[in-house]
Design an enzyme around this catalytic site. Structure first.
Site, mmCIF file in Angstrom:
data_model
loop_
_atom_site.group_PDB
_atom_site.id
_atom_site.type_symbol
_atom_site.label_atom_id
_atom_site.label_comp_id
_atom_site.label_asym_id
_atom_site.label_seq_id
_atom_site.Cartn_x
_atom_site.Cartn_y
_atom_site.Cartn_z
ATOM 1 N N ILE A 90 12.339 73.206 14.248
ATOM 2 C CA ILE A 90 12.141 72.431 15.476
ATOM 3 C C ILE A 90 12.242 70.944 15.150
ATOM 4 O O ILE A 90 11.547 70.433 14.273
ATOM 5 C CB ILE A 90 10.777 72.740 16.114
ATOM 6 C CG1 ILE A 90 10.640 74.246 16.408
ATOM 7 C CG2 ILE A 90 10.613 71.925 17.392
ATOM 8 C CD1 ILE A 90 11.677 74.799 17.361
ATOM 9 N N LYS A 91 13.119 70.270 15.878
ATOM 10 C CA LYS A 91 13.304 68.830 15.655
ATOM 11 C C LYS A 91 12.493 68.056 16.691
ATOM 12 O O LYS A 91 12.637 68.273 17.898
ATOM 13 C CB LYS A 91 14.786 68.454 15.748
ATOM 14 C CG LYS A 91 15.081 67.028 15.289
ATOM 15 C CD LYS A 91 16.515 66.620 15.597
ATOM 16 C CE LYS A 91 17.517 67.261 14.689
ATOM 17 N NZ LYS A 91 18.873 66.663 14.875
#
Length: 216
Positions: free
Chosen positions: A82-83
Site C-alpha cells: 500500500i502506497k
C-alpha cells in the site's frame, strides 16, 4: 539492488519479467490513468505477472479514508504494497498497516527528516523523488546519500526505493550509494543495456562471422 518497473502497462511488465530483471512494480493514479483501464483490474493482472511487491496508491487524504481504500487494495493479492503519502495521516496509516504485516510504501519523500519519520512509522519502503528535486535545482542524489547514512546509523529496516528516476546515471549513482531499490519507467531500464562499444563490437563480430560463410 532491486529493480522495480514504474508502469501500469502489462506488456512492458511482461517483457521485463522475461529478462529476469523485474523484482517489483510501482504504480500511481497517473500511470493507471494513462493505461485507460480499471485500477483494480490492472493491479490484479500485474500481481499475476510479478511475484514481487506491487505498489498500489491510496487517493484519500484522511486516515479513515486511507484505511478503507487500503483494505480493498490489499485484498487484490498478497504481494500488494500500500502506497501512502508522507503526511501525518499517511504515516498513521503506515503504522497501522505495517503493524498488521502489510507492506507499505511511503511516497513523495523530499527530505531526510521525512525519511526518518517514515522509518519510525514502520515503512517497508521509502520513496525519495530524486528527479523532481533535480527539476527545482537541487541534487536529488544527495537525498539518497543522507537517507542511507541515517538508516545505517540506527539500523532501520526500511528499504530506500529511489523514485522519479530520469536517467541511467540515477540508477548507477543510487547503486553506488547502497540504495536498496530503484523504480524507473521501462525505457530507462532498457537504456542500461546501451553502450556504443557493445554495439560496435557486436557489429564487428557479425561482419567477421559472415565472411566465414559458415552457419551454426
Amino acid at each position: 539492488m532491486k529493480f522495480f518497473a514504474d508502469t501500469a502497462e502489462i506488456a512492458e511488465i511482461r517483457d521485463l519479467a522475461a529478462t529476469g530483471l523485474l523484482d517489483g512494480v510501482t504504480t500511481n493514479p497517473s500511470l493507471v490513468q494513462k493505461s485507460g483501464r480499471d485500477f483494480v483490474e490492472v493491479l490484479r493482472e500485474i500481481t499475476e505477472v510479478c511475484s514481487g511487491p506491487v505498489s498500489a496508491e491510496v487517493v484519500a487524504l484522511d486516515y479513515e479514508g486511507m484505511m478503507a481504500q487500503a483494505e480493498k487494495l490489499r485484498r487484490v493479492a498478497d504481494n500488494i504494497a500500500i502506497k501512502v503519502p508522507l503526511t501525518p495521516d499517511g504515516l498513521k496509516t503506515c503504522k497501522t498497516l505495517s503493524s498488521d504485516g502489510t507492506m507499505v510504501n511511503v511516497t513523495l519523500c523530499f527530505s531526510p527528516a521525512q525519511a526518518l519519520l517514515a522509518a519510525k512509522a514502520g515503512a517497508t519502503f521509502i520513496s525519495p523523488f530524486v528527479g523532481r528535486l533535480d527539476d527545482i535545482g537541487s541534487n536529488g542524489m544527495d537525498l539518497i546519500s543522507d537517507i542511507r547514512m541515517i538508516y545505517d546509523n540506527y539500523d532501520f529496516g526500511t528499504e530506500i526505493l529511489v523514485a522519479s528516476v530520469r536517467s541511467p546515471m540515477h540508477v548507477v549513482e543510487a547503486a553506488k550509494m547502497g540504495a536498496d531499490v530503484m523504480t524507473a519507467p521501462p525505457k530507462i531500464i532498457h537504456q542500461l543495456f546501451k553502450h556504443p562499444l557493445t554495439d560496435a563490437g557486436l557489429a564487428a563480430f557479425l561482419k567477421d562471422w559472415e565472411a566465414t560463410g559458415q552457419q551454426i
